[in-house]
Motif scaffolding. Structure first.
Motif, PDB file in Angstrom:
ATOM      1  N   TRP A 153       0.961  -1.221   0.077  1.00  0.00           N
ATOM      2  CA  TRP A 153      -0.197  -0.016  -0.133  1.00  0.00           C
ATOM      3  C   TRP A 153       1.065   1.655   0.378  1.00  0.00           C
ATOM      4  CZ3 TRP A 153      -3.549  -2.071   4.281  1.00  0.00           C
ATOM      5  CH2 TRP A 153      -4.559  -2.843   4.151  1.00  0.00           C
ATOM      6  N   SER A 154       0.374   2.476  -0.789  1.00  0.00           N
ATOM      7  CA  SER A 154       0.778   3.598  -0.643  1.00  0.00           C
ATOM      8  C   SER A 154       0.423   4.133   0.977  1.00  0.00           C
ATOM      9  CB  SER A 154       0.122   4.698  -1.753  1.00  0.00           C
ATOM     10  OG  SER A 154      -0.882   5.366  -1.626  1.00  0.00           O
TER      11      SER A 154
ATOM     12  N   THR B  63      -2.980   5.558   1.048  1.00  0.00           N
ATOM     13  CA  THR B  63      -4.275   4.175   1.539  1.00  0.00           C
ATOM     14  C   THR B  63      -4.145   3.853   3.027  1.00  0.00           C
ATOM     15  OG1 THR B  63      -3.337   2.898  -0.647  1.00  0.00           O
ATOM     16  CG2 THR B  63      -4.533   2.085   1.006  1.00  0.00           C
TER      17      THR B  63
END
Lengths: 132, 132
Positions: free
Chosen positions: A47-48, A51
């Motif tokens: 995930w970034s 997120t």
DNA sequence: CTGATACGATTACGCCTGTAAACTGAACCC
DNA sequence: GGGTTCAGTTTACAGGCGTAATCGTATCAG
């Protein structure tokens, strides 16, 4: 009686799968900042940070996490206990698929070879405790 | 090897909760027409027939149901077995919440008083079978 | 043959989820 | 003090889900 006390999670709010991954990180160690949660889940999900922040916000909105200011950032802490979450999810499954009775679930796991020898041994000793 | 054979459900398609209610009706008796499915689930959910039809269509698209023409209407039959579905869902839960091991799940059910005396007796006899 | 029916197919629509980028305001460095 | 940075907030957007209404058409009654 005795057990569930103030479980957070107002209303019928449910925790989604992605949100659950975030909760797991915080159940392991808390409080954590958003960045730390990001690192913690980094192994499992790709995930970034954005997120992760979204998920944290949603969990706060749902009443599953508390925030505590730490300078310019927040530290997040679970408001519901893992045991309660796990118990709820387990019961939901048992209700939905096995008419609320645990024995059929167990039978299923047994049949599908999902039980290791160690599982069997552990369950057996648990049974002994229950019986007396 | 040996066990799951041609399980329907192409791709990572999952069956939703509402769809699952429809499947249950068809696992009890099949093939059924849309109207019959509607009656069958009528007790549990308060759905309009239109809703039932939508769910049936989606299940056909997902490869979970087969249709067989019967005059101007269709009869629906499950393409996946209940045991497979139930097994899959159970394993998902055990994986997600208990690291893939069944004993902790069992311990949880036991602790949360979710096991009746009858459950315990049944599980015990299952254990006996497994052990020999 | 014609109107009423009964079906499946198409379209609708708001909410939740997964996944993120853009915005905004405070704190910190020179 | 002004730009850079970092954190949370707002906005985005496609796809799935719950729940239907509507459309198109094949059939049945008369």
């Amino acid at each position: 009686m005795g057990g569930t006390k103030a479980k957070g999670l107002l209303g019928g709010e449910r925790i989604s799968e992605a949100e659950h991954a975030v909760m797991e990180a915080l159940w392991v160690r808390s409080p954590l900042s958003a960045a730390e949660v990001g690192e913690a889940v980094g192994g499992q999900r790709d995930w970034s940070l954005a997120t992760v922040k979204t998920l944290l916000s949603r969990l706060v909105t749902k009443g599953a996490l508390a925030t505590e200011a730490d300078g310019r950032r927040f530290l997040y802490t679970p408001l519901i206990e893992r045991a309660d979450y796990v118990g709820g999810e387990s019961r939901r499954l048992v209700d939905r698929l096995f008419g609320g009775r645990a024995a059929p679930l167990f039978a299923h796991l047994a049949e599908s070879e999902a039980l290791s020898a160690q599982d069997i041994a552990e369950i057996e000793s648990l049974l002994q405790e229950l019986k007396q």
